[in-house]
Design a protein around this motif. Structure first.
Motif, PDB file in Angstrom:
ATOM      1  N   HIS A 185       0.926  45.503 -28.067  1.00 55.52           N
ATOM      2  CA  HIS A 185      -0.496  45.205 -28.229  1.00 55.52           C
ATOM      3  C   HIS A 185      -0.717  43.701 -28.366  1.00 55.52           C
ATOM      4  N   LEU A 186      -1.846  43.234 -27.829  1.00 58.30           N
ATOM      5  CA  LEU A 186      -2.228  41.823 -27.952  1.00 58.30           C
ATOM      6  C   LEU A 186      -3.304  41.710 -29.016  1.00 58.30           C
ATOM      7  N   PHE A 187      -3.112  40.827 -29.962  1.00 58.94           N
ATOM      8  CA  PHE A 187      -4.038  40.690 -31.085  1.00 58.94           C
ATOM      9  C   PHE A 187      -4.794  39.376 -31.034  1.00 58.94           C
ATOM     10  N   VAL A 206      -0.145  42.508 -37.545  1.00 58.50           N
ATOM     11  CA  VAL A 206       0.192  42.020 -36.205  1.00 58.50           C
ATOM     12  C   VAL A 206       1.691  42.120 -35.970  1.00 58.50           C
ATOM     13  N   GLU A 249       2.492  44.537 -32.892  1.00 61.75           N
ATOM     14  CA  GLU A 249       2.645  43.867 -31.612  1.00 61.75           C
ATOM     15  C   GLU A 249       3.953  44.248 -30.932  1.00 61.75           C
ATOM     16  N   ARG A 250       4.873  44.821 -31.687  1.00 61.87           N
ATOM     17  CA  ARG A 250       6.118  45.316 -31.098  1.00 61.87           C
ATOM     18  C   ARG A 250       5.853  46.419 -30.078  1.00 61.87           C
ATOM     19  N   SER A 299      -5.768  45.406 -26.131  1.00 62.46           N
ATOM     20  CA  SER A 299      -6.265  44.156 -26.685  1.00 62.46           C
ATOM     21  C   SER A 299      -7.039  44.511 -27.961  1.00 62.46           C
ATOM     22  N   MET A 352      -1.213  48.129 -22.394  1.00 66.38           N
ATOM     23  CA  MET A 352      -1.223  47.125 -23.442  1.00 66.38           C
ATOM     24  C   MET A 352      -2.660  46.961 -23.929  1.00 66.38           C
ATOM     25  N   LYS A 362      -6.849  37.477 -34.033  1.00 64.49           N
ATOM     26  CA  LYS A 362      -7.127  37.574 -35.462  1.00 64.49           C
ATOM     27  C   LYS A 362      -8.339  36.720 -35.815  1.00 64.49           C
TER      28      LYS A 362
END
Length: 108
Positions: free
Chosen positions: A26-28, A18, A22-23, A3, A1, A30
């Motif tokens: 991944h962690l966003f 995003v 993010e599906r 960042s 995963m 902004k």
């Protein structure tokens, strides 16, 4: 995963990126301006920075330059600046890739 720090002042575009990515888990984080992005970079490390050039409080090139002074974090420039000289500048400053808007999410 991964960042990912997304620095993009167009909130609609930022939300769309995003939502689409993010599906994949991944962690966003902004940010819509340079100042907040610099604050986030001081607080933590990221696996990737997606960086617009034209931001309300300055140029993404300045953030790229600061990142390259102390970090090897991959940086993808995502910008409407589509001239060859802009792309060459971004890549020569240390960007890992340069994608121009409009773009396909598959390309991103």
């Amino acid at each position: 995963m991964a960042s990912i720090l997304l620095v993009e002042d167009d909130r609609t575009l930022s939300d769309g990126i995003v939502l689409a990515l993010e599906r994949d888990g991944h962690l966003f984080t902004k940010c819509y301006e340079l100042k907040s992005a610099m604050g986030q970079i001081r607080k933590r490390t990221f696996d990737l920075v997606i960086l617009d050039i034209n931001l309300p409080d300055g140029s993404g090139y300045s953030l790229l330059s600061k990142l390259r002074e102390s970090s090897g974090t991959p940086v993808l420039m995502l910008t409407a600046n589509d001239l060859e000289c802009d792309e060459i500048l971004g890549l020569s400053m240390g960007a890992d890739d340069y994608v121009t808007k409009p773009f396909s999410l598959l390309i991103l």
